[in-house]
Design a protein around this motif. Structure first.
Motif, PDB file in Angstrom:
ATOM      1  N   LEU A 265      -0.076 -49.608 -10.449  1.00 10.86           N
ATOM      2  CA  LEU A 265       0.417 -48.266 -11.045  1.00 10.86           C
ATOM      3  C   LEU A 265       1.514 -48.799 -11.772  1.00 10.86           C
ATOM      4  CD1 LEU A 265       0.297 -45.291 -11.545  1.00 10.86           C
ATOM      5  CD2 LEU A 265       1.505 -45.107  -9.408  1.00 10.86           C
ATOM      6  N   ILE A 266       2.000 -48.136 -12.951  1.00 12.91           N
ATOM      7  CA  ILE A 266       3.190 -48.557 -13.621  1.00 12.91           C
ATOM      8  C   ILE A 266       3.859 -47.144 -14.347  1.00 12.91           C
ATOM      9  CG2 ILE A 266       2.942 -50.898 -14.381  1.00 12.91           C
ATOM     10  CD1 ILE A 266       2.125 -49.851 -17.197  1.00 12.91           C
ATOM     11  N   GLY A 267       3.158 -46.019 -14.332  1.00 11.78           N
ATOM     12  CA  GLY A 267       3.657 -44.800 -14.909  1.00 11.78           C
ATOM     13  C   GLY A 267       2.563 -43.509 -14.836  1.00 11.78           C
ATOM     14  N   TYR A 268       2.789 -42.506 -15.525  1.00 14.17           N
ATOM     15  CA  TYR A 268       1.881 -41.490 -15.704  1.00 14.17           C
ATOM     16  C   TYR A 268       2.010 -40.965 -17.110  1.00 14.17           C
ATOM     17  CZ  TYR A 268       2.351 -41.442 -10.704  1.00 14.17           C
ATOM     18  OH  TYR A 268       2.336 -41.919  -9.178  1.00 14.17           O
ATOM     19  N   VAL A 269       0.875 -40.465 -17.459  1.00 10.92           N
ATOM     20  CA  VAL A 269       0.656 -39.877 -18.876  1.00 10.92           C
ATOM     21  C   VAL A 269       1.462 -38.721 -19.130  1.00 10.92           C
ATOM     22  CG1 VAL A 269      -0.995 -38.790 -20.422  1.00 10.92           C
ATOM     23  CG2 VAL A 269      -1.758 -40.681 -19.184  1.00 10.92           C
ATOM     24  N   GLY A 270       1.917 -38.637 -20.360  1.00 13.29           N
ATOM     25  CA  GLY A 270       2.906 -37.471 -20.571  1.00 13.29           C
ATOM     26  C   GLY A 270       2.726 -37.189 -22.199  1.00 13.29           C
ATOM     27  N   ASN A 271       3.833 -36.512 -22.801  1.00 11.88           N
ATOM     28  CA  ASN A 271       4.057 -36.077 -23.961  1.00 11.88           C
ATOM     29  C   ASN A 271       5.228 -36.241 -24.488  1.00 11.88           C
ATOM     30  OD1 ASN A 271       2.953 -34.778 -26.324  1.00 11.88           O
ATOM     31  ND2 ASN A 271       3.605 -32.788 -25.568  1.00 11.88           N
ATOM     32  N   THR A 272       5.798 -37.368 -24.064  1.00 13.79           N
ATOM     33  CA  THR A 272       7.294 -37.621 -24.501  1.00 13.79           C
ATOM     34  C   THR A 272       7.371 -38.350 -26.038  1.00 13.79           C
ATOM     35  OG1 THR A 272       7.456 -39.818 -23.322  1.00 13.79           O
ATOM     36  CG2 THR A 272       8.097 -37.786 -22.208  1.00 13.79           C
ATOM     37  N   GLY A 273       8.235 -38.294 -26.507  1.00 16.92           N
ATOM     38  CA  GLY A 273       8.597 -39.165 -28.066  1.00 16.92           C
ATOM     39  C   GLY A 273       7.992 -38.023 -29.107  1.00 16.92           C
ATOM     40  N   LEU A 274       7.387 -38.685 -30.274  1.00 18.16           N
ATOM     41  CA  LEU A 274       6.732 -38.137 -31.368  1.00 18.16           C
ATOM     42  C   LEU A 274       5.092 -37.978 -30.996  1.00 18.16           C
ATOM     43  CD1 LEU A 274       8.228 -39.999 -34.386  1.00 18.16           C
ATOM     44  CD2 LEU A 274       8.680 -37.739 -33.575  1.00 18.16           C
ATOM     45  N   SER A 275       5.025 -36.790 -30.243  1.00 15.60           N
ATOM     46  CA  SER A 275       3.390 -36.844 -29.863  1.00 15.60           C
ATOM     47  C   SER A 275       3.309 -35.368 -29.940  1.00 15.60           C
ATOM     48  CB  SER A 275       3.478 -37.168 -28.003  1.00 15.60           C
ATOM     49  OG  SER A 275       2.184 -36.911 -27.697  1.00 15.60           O
ATOM     50  N   VAL A 276       2.025 -34.988 -30.057  1.00 16.13           N
ATOM     51  CA  VAL A 276       1.520 -33.805 -30.480  1.00 16.13           C
ATOM     52  C   VAL A 276       0.789 -33.152 -28.969  1.00 16.13           C
ATOM     53  CG1 VAL A 276       1.529 -33.621 -32.752  1.00 16.13           C
ATOM     54  CG2 VAL A 276      -0.482 -34.354 -31.271  1.00 16.13           C
ATOM     55  N   ALA A 277       0.394 -33.990 -28.024  1.00 13.95           N
ATOM     56  CA  ALA A 277      -0.352 -33.582 -27.046  1.00 13.95           C
ATOM     57  C   ALA A 277      -0.015 -34.635 -26.050  1.00 13.95           C
ATOM     58  CB  ALA A 277      -1.711 -33.292 -27.233  1.00 13.95           C
ATOM     59  N   SER A 278      -0.490 -34.173 -24.558  1.00 12.35           N
ATOM     60  CA  SER A 278      -0.392 -35.299 -23.619  1.00 12.35           C
ATOM     61  C   SER A 278      -1.431 -36.363 -23.807  1.00 12.35           C
ATOM     62  CB  SER A 278      -0.636 -34.619 -21.903  1.00 12.35           C
ATOM     63  OG  SER A 278      -0.671 -35.412 -21.197  1.00 12.35           O
ATOM     64  N   HIS A 279      -0.990 -37.737 -23.733  1.00 16.78           N
ATOM     65  CA  HIS A 279      -1.704 -38.749 -24.059  1.00 16.78           C
ATOM     66  C   HIS A 279      -1.000 -40.103 -23.641  1.00 16.78           C
ATOM     67  CE1 HIS A 279       0.405 -38.955 -27.933  1.00 16.78           C
ATOM     68  NE2 HIS A 279      -0.275 -40.313 -27.784  1.00 16.78           N
ATOM     69  N   LEU A 280      -1.866 -40.944 -23.622  1.00 14.38           N
ATOM     70  CA  LEU A 280      -1.355 -42.569 -23.502  1.00 14.38           C
ATOM     71  C   LEU A 280      -1.529 -43.237 -24.680  1.00 14.38           C
ATOM     72  CD1 LEU A 280       0.149 -45.086 -22.045  1.00 14.38           C
ATOM     73  CD2 LEU A 280      -2.318 -45.494 -21.391  1.00 14.38           C
ATOM     74  N   HIS A 281      -0.315 -43.650 -25.407  1.00 16.82           N
ATOM     75  CA  HIS A 281      -0.543 -44.707 -26.743  1.00 16.82           C
ATOM     76  C   HIS A 281      -0.442 -46.112 -25.962  1.00 16.82           C
ATOM     77  CE1 HIS A 281      -0.219 -46.251 -30.585  1.00 16.82           C
ATOM     78  NE2 HIS A 281       0.508 -47.127 -30.147  1.00 16.82           N
ATOM     79  N   TYR A 282      -1.436 -46.780 -26.320  1.00 17.71           N
ATOM     80  CA  TYR A 282      -1.717 -48.201 -25.770  1.00 17.71           C
ATOM     81  C   TYR A 282      -1.946 -49.302 -26.783  1.00 17.71           C
ATOM     82  CZ  TYR A 282      -3.856 -52.053 -22.958  1.00 17.71           C
ATOM     83  OH  TYR A 282      -3.945 -53.234 -22.350  1.00 17.71           O
ATOM     84  N   GLU A 283      -1.060 -50.328 -26.573  1.00 16.34           N
ATOM     85  CA  GLU A 283      -1.264 -51.436 -27.475  1.00 16.34           C
ATOM     86  C   GLU A 283      -1.327 -52.785 -26.988  1.00 16.34           C
ATOM     87  OE1 GLU A 283       1.843 -51.356 -30.726  1.00 16.34           O
ATOM     88  OE2 GLU A 283       1.845 -49.307 -31.069  1.00 16.34           O
ATOM     89  N   VAL A 284      -2.127 -53.706 -27.707  1.00 21.52           N
ATOM     90  CA  VAL A 284      -2.180 -54.916 -27.317  1.00 21.52           C
ATOM     91  C   VAL A 284      -1.679 -56.048 -28.463  1.00 21.52           C
ATOM     92  CG1 VAL A 284      -3.648 -57.092 -26.453  1.00 21.52           C
ATOM     93  CG2 VAL A 284      -4.074 -54.474 -25.662  1.00 21.52           C
ATOM     94  N   HIS A 285      -0.624 -56.972 -28.046  1.00 21.67           N
ATOM     95  CA  HIS A 285       0.040 -57.804 -29.029  1.00 21.67           C
ATOM     96  C   HIS A 285      -0.675 -59.290 -28.680  1.00 21.67           C
ATOM     97  CE1 HIS A 285       2.654 -55.016 -31.207  1.00 21.67           C
ATOM     98  NE2 HIS A 285       2.076 -54.192 -30.509  1.00 21.67           N
ATOM     99  N   LYS A 286      -1.113 -59.930 -29.610  1.00 32.16           N
ATOM    100  CA  LYS A 286      -1.298 -61.348 -29.473  1.00 32.16           C
ATOM    101  C   LYS A 286      -0.251 -62.261 -30.295  1.00 32.16           C
ATOM    102  CE  LYS A 286      -3.306 -65.345 -28.254  1.00 32.16           C
ATOM    103  NZ  LYS A 286      -3.011 -66.082 -27.116  1.00 32.16           N
ATOM    104  N   ASN A 287       0.474 -63.094 -29.756  1.00 33.00           N
ATOM    105  CA  ASN A 287       1.593 -63.959 -30.714  1.00 33.00           C
ATOM    106  C   ASN A 287       2.289 -63.017 -31.668  1.00 33.00           C
ATOM    107  OD1 ASN A 287       0.866 -66.170 -29.723  1.00 33.00           O
ATOM    108  ND2 ASN A 287      -0.918 -66.434 -30.775  1.00 33.00           N
ATOM    109  N   ASP A 288       2.831 -61.742 -31.112  1.00 30.10           N
ATOM    110  CA  ASP A 288       3.697 -60.722 -31.819  1.00 30.10           C
ATOM    111  C   ASP A 288       2.916 -60.137 -32.869  1.00 30.10           C
ATOM    112  OD1 ASP A 288       5.728 -61.541 -30.214  1.00 30.10           O
ATOM    113  OD2 ASP A 288       6.186 -63.105 -31.510  1.00 30.10           O
ATOM    114  N   ARG A 289       1.645 -60.234 -32.846  1.00 28.41           N
ATOM    115  CA  ARG A 289       0.653 -59.409 -33.686  1.00 28.41           C
ATOM    116  C   ARG A 289      -0.169 -58.212 -33.234  1.00 28.41           C
ATOM    117  NH1 ARG A 289      -2.557 -62.978 -37.926  1.00 28.41           N
ATOM    118  NH2 ARG A 289      -3.142 -60.620 -38.701  1.00 28.41           N
ATOM    119  N   ALA A 290      -0.188 -57.031 -33.538  1.00 25.98           N
ATOM    120  CA  ALA A 290      -1.193 -56.159 -32.781  1.00 25.98           C
ATOM    121  C   ALA A 290      -2.459 -56.365 -33.252  1.00 25.98           C
ATOM    122  CB  ALA A 290      -0.664 -54.586 -33.491  1.00 25.98           C
ATOM    123  N   VAL A 291      -3.390 -56.396 -31.847  1.00 26.06           N
ATOM    124  CA  VAL A 291      -4.532 -56.426 -32.229  1.00 26.06           C
ATOM    125  C   VAL A 291      -5.436 -55.288 -31.754  1.00 26.06           C
ATOM    126  CG1 VAL A 291      -4.658 -59.072 -32.329  1.00 26.06           C
ATOM    127  CG2 VAL A 291      -4.674 -57.672 -29.853  1.00 26.06           C
TER     128      VAL A 291
END
Length: 320
Positions: A265-291
């Motif tokens: 466990l690292i945290g909880y879903v929220g609606n902070t920052g530039l967001s219009v509703a409660s959700h998790l934005h999740y990204e994966v990067h490989k060698n500094d490039r988003a995949v």
């Protein structure tokens, strides 16, 4: 008593007795005897073609049975070849891809046998084509299995060397199945707040505020901070060129420099920052490039679940 035969003699104008020479008599008997023998022989040959001996019938049944089993074995060989083809495809596109090993070229997998005719001793029989073709298939299949066996040995060696890498690759969903809906995928879309066309570098999981968020692989917390765009955001460095981002959290329960394991466990879903509703934005990067993160859920999803998630990510809208 033998009949006496006469002939009419025109010179004497009288009938004269026909006298048979002894040599002609015996010759006639001999020819008659040979005719009987020849007739009997021809009749026997014809009869033997129609009426076969028990041994011949048994041999004929055995030949038919062998031919049937050859054809059956050929079908099983085709089925085995199809299974091997599937294994080869998974080996190249999944196993070797995971370990960043070069795929085995098709010409190496499918290479035949050169040089002299290996099947010359099978020629000249009634079913030579059937036996030769089946033998060729067995030889080719055996060679392909040797290549595949060596490849799997290499994969095992890579797995032992890269055990830590396997545990570090972000291979699970950051939110448990059943706790979310997919709001947006890895694609171009209109930003819901900025109203500009912008590439969405991750996936948005809509979930109620306070839904747990988990690390998708082993690693170290690179950053755990507040951002004007991402709100409360966590960056995890997984080593081996992999990094993940967890944004718009309502709360973070880890700190910079802390080590985490997959599923922590690292945290909880929220609606902070530039967001219009409660959700998790999740990204994966490989060698500094988003995949595309959808390619990294193999530790969590069945084929059907993967297909449904992929469809939802293509059709849905972005929340940030």
């Amino acid at each position: 008593m033998a009949k006496v035969k006469y002939y009419y003699d025109e010179d004497t104008l009288s009938y004269r007795k026909i006298s048979v020479k002894k040599g002609d008599y015996y010759r006639k008997i001999l020819f008659s005897f040979l005719g009987v023998i020849l007739t009997a022989f021809v009749g026997f040959i014809g009869f033997s073609q129609i009426i076969k001996s028990p041994t011949e019938r048994a041999q004929e049944r055995e030949l038919k049975n062998l031919k049937f089993h050859y054809e059956l074995l050929g079908k099983r060989m085709d089925e085995t070849s199809e299974i091997l083809n599937q294994l080869q495809e998974r080996d190249n596109n999944i196993y070797r891809s995971y370990f960043e090993a070069n795929p085995i070229p098709e010409e190496q997998r499918k290479a035949g046998f050169g040089g002299v005719n290996r099947y010359k001793n099978l020629e000249g029989f009634d079913n030579s084509d059937l036996i030769t073709n089946l033998t060729k298939e067995v030889d080719i299949l055996s060679k392909q299995m040797v290549v595949q066996s060596k490849s799997l040995d290499e994969i095992v060696a890579l797995a032992k060397e890269k055990k830590d890498m396997l545990a570090s690759i972000p291979a699970i969903l950051p939110v448990k199945k059943g706790d979310f809906y997919v709001a947006s995928g890895f694609k171009m879309r209109m930003h819901p707040i900025l109203k500009i066309n912008k590439f969405h570098k991750g996936m948005d999981f809509t979930a109620p505020k306070g839904t747990p968020v988990y690390a998708s692989g082993n690693g170290k917390i690179h950053r755990a901070q507040r951002s004007s765009t991402f709100g409360n955001v966590i960056y995890i460095d997984h080593n081996y060129g992999y990094k993940t981002i967890y944004a718009h959290l309502s709360k973070m329960v880890v700190k910079r420099g802390e080590s985490v394991k997959r599923g922590d466990l690292i945290g909880y879903v929220g609606n902070t920052g530039l967001s219009v509703a409660s959700h998790l934005h999740y990204e994966v990067h490989k060698n500094d490039r988003a995949v595309n993160p959808i390619n990294f859920y193999y530790g969590d999803l069945s084929l059907d679940e993967f297909a449904n998630l992929q469809r939802a990510s293509e059709e849905s809208q972005s929340y940030d």
